[in-house]
Design a protein around this motif. Structure first.
Motif, PDB file in Angstrom:
ATOM      1  N   GLY A   1      -4.345   6.181   0.149  1.00 14.08           N
ATOM      2  CA  GLY A   1      -3.233   5.392   0.685  1.00 14.08           C
ATOM      3  C   GLY A   1      -3.441   3.910   0.491  1.00 14.08           C
ATOM      4  O   GLY A   1      -2.516   3.124   0.602  1.00 14.08           O
ATOM      5  N   GLU A   2      -4.681   3.524   0.200  1.00 18.08           N
ATOM      6  CA  GLU A   2      -4.955   2.097   0.046  1.00 18.08           C
ATOM      7  C   GLU A   2      -4.527   1.581  -1.328  1.00 18.08           C
ATOM      8  O   GLU A   2      -4.520   0.386  -1.566  1.00 18.08           O
ATOM      9  N   VAL A   3      -4.175   2.500  -2.201  1.00 24.40           N
ATOM     10  CA  VAL A   3      -3.721   2.084  -3.530  1.00 24.40           C
ATOM     11  C   VAL A   3      -2.438   1.278  -3.392  1.00 24.40           C
ATOM     12  O   VAL A   3      -1.539   1.650  -2.651  1.00 24.40           O
ATOM     13  N   GLU A   4      -2.388   0.183  -4.111  1.00 26.27           N
ATOM     14  CA  GLU A   4      -1.239  -0.688  -3.972  1.00 26.27           C
ATOM     15  C   GLU A   4      -0.284  -0.548  -5.149  1.00 26.27           C
ATOM     16  O   GLU A   4      -0.715  -0.324  -6.285  1.00 26.27           O
ATOM     17  N   LEU A   5       0.953  -0.683  -4.824  1.00 29.97           N
ATOM     18  CA  LEU A   5       1.986  -0.510  -5.833  1.00 29.97           C
ATOM     19  C   LEU A   5       3.038  -1.587  -5.579  1.00 29.97           C
ATOM     20  O   LEU A   5       3.218  -2.034  -4.455  1.00 29.97           O
ATOM     21  N   ASP A   6       3.681  -1.968  -6.646  1.00 26.21           N
ATOM     22  CA  ASP A   6       4.750  -2.941  -6.484  1.00 26.21           C
ATOM     23  C   ASP A   6       5.775  -2.403  -5.490  1.00 26.21           C
ATOM     24  O   ASP A   6       6.133  -1.237  -5.516  1.00 26.21           O
ATOM     25  N   ARG A   7       6.199  -3.303  -4.622  1.00 18.60           N
ATOM     26  CA  ARG A   7       7.130  -2.910  -3.572  1.00 18.60           C
ATOM     27  C   ARG A   7       8.349  -2.191  -4.138  1.00 18.60           C
ATOM     28  O   ARG A   7       8.791  -1.171  -3.615  1.00 18.60           O
ATOM     29  N   GLU A   8       8.870  -2.757  -5.197  1.00 18.40           N
ATOM     30  CA  GLU A   8      10.038  -2.154  -5.815  1.00 18.40           C
ATOM     31  C   GLU A   8       9.718  -0.750  -6.312  1.00 18.40           C
ATOM     32  O   GLU A   8      10.508   0.173  -6.183  1.00 18.40           O
TER      33      GLU A   8
ATOM     34  N   ALA B   1      -2.515  12.654  -3.338  1.00 11.89           N
ATOM     35  CA  ALA B   1      -3.671  11.854  -3.732  1.00 11.89           C
ATOM     36  C   ALA B   1      -3.203  10.783  -4.696  1.00 11.89           C
ATOM     37  O   ALA B   1      -2.505  11.072  -5.666  1.00 11.89           O
ATOM     38  N   ALA B   2      -3.561   9.549  -4.399  1.00  9.41           N
ATOM     39  CA  ALA B   2      -3.166   8.447  -5.274  1.00  9.41           C
ATOM     40  C   ALA B   2      -4.412   7.782  -5.829  1.00  9.41           C
ATOM     41  O   ALA B   2      -5.449   7.743  -5.183  1.00  9.41           O
ATOM     42  N   ARG B   3      -4.304   7.300  -7.029  1.00 13.15           N
ATOM     43  CA  ARG B   3      -5.447   6.711  -7.679  1.00 13.15           C
ATOM     44  C   ARG B   3      -4.941   5.638  -8.630  1.00 13.15           C
ATOM     45  O   ARG B   3      -3.878   5.794  -9.236  1.00 13.15           O
TER      46      ARG B   3
ATOM     47  N   ARG C   1       0.843  -1.194   0.000  1.00 10.36           N
ATOM     48  CA  ARG C   1       0.000   0.000   0.000  1.00 10.36           C
ATOM     49  C   ARG C   1       0.877   1.243   0.000  1.00 10.36           C
ATOM     50  O   ARG C   1       1.933   1.273   0.628  1.00 10.36           O
ATOM     51  N   LEU C   2       0.387   2.226  -0.681  1.00  9.30           N
ATOM     52  CA  LEU C   2       1.137   3.476  -0.731  1.00  9.30           C
ATOM     53  C   LEU C   2       1.275   4.101   0.644  1.00  9.30           C
ATOM     54  O   LEU C   2       2.158   4.911   0.880  1.00  9.30           O
ATOM     55  N   GLU C   3       0.389   3.710   1.549  1.00 12.92           N
ATOM     56  CA  GLU C   3       0.481   4.201   2.917  1.00 12.92           C
ATOM     57  C   GLU C   3       1.870   4.039   3.477  1.00 12.92           C
ATOM     58  O   GLU C   3       2.374   4.892   4.194  1.00 12.92           O
ATOM     59  N   HIS C   4       2.489   2.889   3.111  1.00 15.51           N
ATOM     60  CA  HIS C   4       3.825   2.637   3.622  1.00 15.51           C
ATOM     61  C   HIS C   4       4.770   3.766   3.262  1.00 15.51           C
ATOM     62  O   HIS C   4       5.665   4.112   4.016  1.00 15.51           O
TER      63      HIS C   4
ATOM     64  N   LEU D   1       2.200  12.396 -11.138  1.00 14.18           N
ATOM     65  CA  LEU D   1       3.079  11.265 -11.439  1.00 14.18           C
ATOM     66  C   LEU D   1       2.238  10.118 -11.948  1.00 14.18           C
ATOM     67  O   LEU D   1       1.240   9.773 -11.342  1.00 14.18           O
ATOM     68  N   ARG D   2       2.660   9.570 -13.043  1.00 13.35           N
ATOM     69  CA  ARG D   2       1.971   8.370 -13.505  1.00 13.35           C
ATOM     70  C   ARG D   2       2.969   7.235 -13.508  1.00 13.35           C
ATOM     71  O   ARG D   2       4.054   7.344 -14.063  1.00 13.35           O
ATOM     72  N   LEU D   3       2.572   6.150 -12.886  1.00 15.63           N
ATOM     73  CA  LEU D   3       3.498   5.039 -12.730  1.00 15.63           C
ATOM     74  C   LEU D   3       2.844   3.743 -13.155  1.00 15.63           C
ATOM     75  O   LEU D   3       1.657   3.543 -12.928  1.00 15.63           O
ATOM     76  N   PRO D   4       3.633   2.857 -13.746  1.00 16.88           N
ATOM     77  CA  PRO D   4       3.098   1.527 -14.014  1.00 16.88           C
ATOM     78  C   PRO D   4       2.965   0.767 -12.705  1.00 16.88           C
ATOM     79  O   PRO D   4       3.662   1.071 -11.743  1.00 16.88           O
ATOM     80  N   LEU D   5       2.067  -0.190 -12.683  1.00 13.25           N
ATOM     81  CA  LEU D   5       1.804  -0.923 -11.442  1.00 13.25           C
ATOM     82  C   LEU D   5       2.990  -1.733 -10.967  1.00 13.25           C
ATOM     83  O   LEU D   5       3.279  -1.793  -9.802  1.00 13.25           O
TER      84      LEU D   5
END
Lengths: 795, 144
Positions: free
Chosen positions: A254-261, A302-304, A224-227, A402-406
């Motif tokens: 913050g609940e949006v998830e992203l690859d750890r890396e 804000a993350a989406r 989670r982006l919260e981290h 910022l736009r990022l791939p998952l």
């Protein structure tokens, strides 16, 4: 953030409970066992510490009581007996129950704690303790089943979580990746071997399972982006204190998830944006109050998630980007000239912030440093396949998008080939695939830039061989290529011409050596299903290198101009030339369309003329093909002073040009080519046409004609006819016109001077007063008279 | 100290790669070329489902590339998490260093100088001790 920490707490507590489960049993068997005692003491001690942090007063109280009792034993002030053991175990059970309730997000039923705590007291009689110890389970069970708000089923379906080391996770991930490769290899061999029903079925199942497993593993890697967000309040606090500013932080998504890396990859860029925002963007409290803002600045995250992209927007409500200063610095640094900067749109100027070496700070501060900065941020974001954009309003604030791939490591890719070698393209960039030989694909050149027109759009086209330096652009056999339409995160579109397109495939991307990275062509490497390596193309970078990205310098200006042109729709008339080719002419140039007989055209050597309604026009367009045998359609083009007749085979339609007109230098009388209904159409260059064909004599200077002013008939019927005959209607009373037309019925009217007068009579029969007059509906006679007037005048 | 060294020939000269860095010595069968990279990078080769970047050591030191790769051996090293196959003219056994790496008056000559950690005595005679980090970055080749 709390949720995650809680989950960690619950997981840790359960872990300890599980680990100490054996210890507890052993301790129960031998209460004097010192090692066991220590283990259990450590457990309740840890729980107590954690509870205090989370504000669980009941848990804290219980663990505290147990800790105290055990501490007494450890200090040998008290002899542990079975009574104490039972009481401690009852408390540990209660802690376990409560932890489960916390993990499930439920309220734990009130009451019962004091009895458990009292049971720890050494003075209590065995009777009571015994009762408690034996009643404990029943009591709790009763509580649970009595309370409908905590159904037991919910408790048992508690989501269990454990903590794993990231190394282990990576190892598993790698294992799965290799399995995917092995699967792909096997799949290829099976394909080669042909249909084998006995094997294909199980293999498909295996394949499906593997896909599921990989999906799960990928989820395991998600964070989670919260981290990431949790670390920012502290950073913001430190920075704002240092800079004497007050900043409030707000998080969303913050609940949006992203690859750890990926989370790790964006940590530094985000940190830098925060530094910049606090240092340069947000004003001090005094300045804010003066401008009518709240004393406390706001920094919002804000993350989406949208599809397989994550957007993170970082907004401050500060003073906005000072584009004037930025522009001045860009000029001072020699990045742009003053005129270049002057030409830039405001939006374009904002993007100066990404130019290397530009810092807007008046003073170099310890926080943001010397504008080390947004250029590096941008580079880092793009390195992971993302993009960054900025928008800013003076005194209102600045936003970075910022736009990022998952995920970094497994991507859906398309395999293409160039020069006999295969390359992977991330599928997320691919909009469409078309064959160069397809009918609705047109190639065109604009300068050295190859363009391809497709679906009403004209996009730049690059050959992969050219990009990689293995093939020159002019060696490319475009019609035999396959075009992959690429849409970047920035919405810039270009076509990539490749030799061939192979499979869609999920590939596992591995990092490449720095020396290869330096080429800016590749984002990583992956293995083909036969085990050979294949490079993954770094499309955003390639697009930038070839100046195909909007925000890049120099192309940006072109893009801006294009946008202006695109907004302006240009009406044109479409026609087929004598060669049958479709062309367009700006509608405003077309005065009218005439049909004349073949005889009205006179072509001799370089001179080509047409007579239309008694007027002589320079004729163009005849050079494209043979003249029609009878009727000839002529477009009468006018530049407001002079008219030219453009002969066409057929007039098609009026149309609007919405796209740009791409200049062409090859055909002198063609302004450029544009796209109409998915077809390339050359647009006649009106300016050049009139420059070349404008007659040197006054031949097409229209003769003037004076008409009676008070007749409705004249206005509606006669005037168009006279005009059509090539006359200009004079409204100037004093002007001596070439011709004047008078109506017999108002012969008394005072008339301005005219070299020749034509009289019209209302009746077909010639009366005695109007000898030499023409019946007003005798068109031929009237035109003849007008023509005679013309030739007479000329003569 | 007797550092273990992989003895090899690079650009026709005796060289040594610290054996502790070498994961294995492989024979390269197939190389996937990578367009656009500096010439000392020959491409990628796969080893147990991992891609190795193949470095032509001669070219990396600024010498002529030794051309034909067939039957040539390469030392697999890990530099900052990336695997490289260092293609050498010839690779021999692992031997012990008989001396500390020392500088030679006048240096080792262009190319060698940047990528050399010094000269070591070995049983077969003196050899240039290669600095693997410098070699894979190709700084020498790029400067040359």
């Amino acid at each position: 953030m709390m949720d995650d920490l809680l989950a960690d707490f619950v997981a840790e507590t359960r872990e300890m409970l599980e680990a100490s489960g054996g210890e507890i049993v052993a301790w129960e068997a031998d209460p004097t066992d010192r090692t066991r005692l220590d283990t259990i003491f450590r457990f309740v001690h840890t729980v107590k510490g954690n509870c205090g942090f989370f504000d669980f007063p009941r848990l804290e109280k219980l663990s505290h009581a147990a800790e105290d009792a055990l501490a007494e034993c450890r200090a040998e002030r008290r002899e542990p007996d079975s009574t104490l053991v039972s009481a401690v175990l009852a408390i540990i059970d209660r802690i376990s129950e409560m932890t489960d309730a916390i993990g499930a997000g439920e309220e734990f039923p009130e009451g019962g704690d004091d009895a458990l705590i009292n049971a720890l007291q050494p003075k209590e009689t065995i009777d009571i303790v015994g009762e408690l110890a034996s009643a404990k389970t029943d009591h709790l069970t009763a509580e649970i089943s009595d309370d409908p708000s905590t159904p037991k089923t919910a408790r048992t379906s508690v989501q269990r979580s454990i903590r794993l080391s990231t190394e282990l996770l990576d190892e598993v991930m790698k294992g799965v990746s290799d399995m995917v490769l092995a699967r792909n290899d096997l799949a290829r061999r099976l394909r080669e071997a042909g249909d084998q029903p006995g094997i294909d079925g199980p293999f498909d199942r295996l394949s499906a399972i593997l896909t599921d497993v990989r999906a799960s593993i990928t989820r395991m890697r998600m964070q989670r982006l919260e981290h990431l967000f949790t670390t920012f309040p502290r950073l913001v606090r430190d920075l704002s204190t240092e800079l004497g500013k007050q900043v409030m932080v707000d998080f969303e998504g913050g609940e949006v998830e992203l690859d750890r890396e990926m989370v790790e990859m964006v940590r530094d860029p985000l940190t830098h944006i925060i530094r910049n925002a606090i240092d340069h963007g947000l004003e001090g409290p005094g300045e804010r109050l003066k401008t009518g803002k709240r004393e406390i600045g706001l920094l919002k995250f804000a993350a989406r998630q949208a599809g397989n992209q994550i957007t993170i927007v970082i907004t401050d409500d500060g003073r906005g980007i000072d584009t004037d200063r930025l522009a001045a610095k860009a000029v001072a640094a020699g990045i742009y000239s003053q005129s270049e900067v002057d030409e830039m749109s405001e939006r374009r100027r904002h993007y100066l912030i990404f130019e290397p070496g530009l810092s807007t700070a008046e003073q170099v501060s310890s926080v943001s440093g010397r504008g080390v900065g947004m250029d590096v941020v941008r580079a880092n974001i793009e390195r992971v396949g993302g993009s960054i954009a900025v928008s800013s309003k003076p005194d209102e604030g600045t936003s970075f998008f910022l736009r990022l791939p998952l995920t970094l490591s497994i991507i859906a890719a398309l395999t293409v080939s160039s020069g006999g070698q295969r390359y992977a393209i991330p599928r997320s960039y691919i909009e469409e695939i078309v064959f160069g030989s397809s009918d609705h694909v047109d190639f065109a050149d604009a300068g050295d830039r190859r363009l391809v027109t497709f679906r009403g759009k004209r996009v730049p086209c690059l050959s992969l061989g050219h990009i990689l330096g293995t093939e020159a652009n002019d060696e490319v056999d475009w019609k035999n290529t396959t075009l992959v339409l690429i849409r970047l995160a920035t919405d810039d579109v270009f076509a990539l011409a490749v030799d061939r397109v192979y499979d869609h495939e999920d590939v596992v991307v591995k990092p490449i050596a720095p020396a290869i990275m330096e080429t800016g062509l590749y984002a990583g490497t992956t293995l083909l299903d036969d085990g050979r390596p294949m490079m993954l193309l770094d499309l955003p970078n390639i697009a930038q290198t070839h100046r195909l990205v909007n925000e890049m310098r120099s192309t940006a200006r072109v893009a801006e101009q294009n946008q202006v042109e695109q907004r302006k729709t240009l009406p044109v008339m479409l026609f087929l030339g004598l060669d049958g080719r479709r062309r367009a002419v700006r509608l405003e140039l077309v005065r009218r369309i005439d049909t004349v007989s073949r005889d009205a055209l006179d072509i001799e050597g370089a001179r080509a003329q047409a007579v239309i309604d008694g007027s002589i026009f320079t004729l163009v367009g005849h050079e494209f093909g043979a003249l029609p045998e009878e009727k000839c359609r002529l477009l009468r083009l006018s530049d407001a002073e002079c008219e030219i007749a453009y002969i066409v085979r057929e007039v098609l339609d009026a149309a609007n040009i919405n796209g740009e007109i791409v200049p062409s230098n090859d055909e002198p009388l063609i302004e450029g080519t544009t796209l109409i209904d998915n077809g390339l159409v050359p647009v006649i260059d009106g300016h050049a046409l009139f420059a070349v064909h404008r007659p040197t004599d006054r031949g097409c200077q229209p003769l003037s004609c004076r008409l009676p002013t008070d007749s409705e008939w004249v206005r509606t019927i006669l005037e168009p006819l006279v005009e059509a005959a090539g006359y200009r209607i004079s409204t100037d009373e004093s002007e001596e016109t070439d011709v004047a037309i008078r109506l017999a019925e108002n012969a008394a009217e005072v008339f301005g001077p005219a070299r020749r007068v034509i009289h019209l009579r209302p009746e077909p029969e010639v009366g005695e007063n109007d000898l030499g007059s023409i019946y007003r509906y005798d068109r031929d006679a009237l035109l003849a008279a007008l023509k005679q007037a013309r030739t007479g005048t000329r003569a | 100290m007797s550092e273990l060294l992989l003895m090899c020939i690079i650009g026709g000269h005796r060289a040594a790669i610290p054996a502790i860095r070498v994961q294995s010595v492989i024979e390269i069968e197939e190389i996937t070329p990578i367009p656009g990279v500096p010439s000392f990078i020959l491409g990628l080769t796969a080893l147990r489902s991992q891609a190795l970047t193949v470095i032509d050591c001669s070219a990396a030191l600024g010498f002529e590339s030794c051309g034909d790769i067939t039957e040539r051996r390469a030392a697999v090293v890990d530099v900052e998490g990336h695997l490289y196959a260092l293609l050498v003219d010839e690779a021999y056994d692992v031997g012990e260093a008989r001396s500390e790496p020392v500088d030679v008056p006048g240096g080792f000559g262009p190319g060698w100088q940047a990528a050399a950690r010094g000269m070591v005595e070995t049983d077969g005679g003196p050899a240039v001790l290669i600095d693997v980090e410098v070699l894979v970055k190709g700084r020498v080749a790029q400067a040359a």
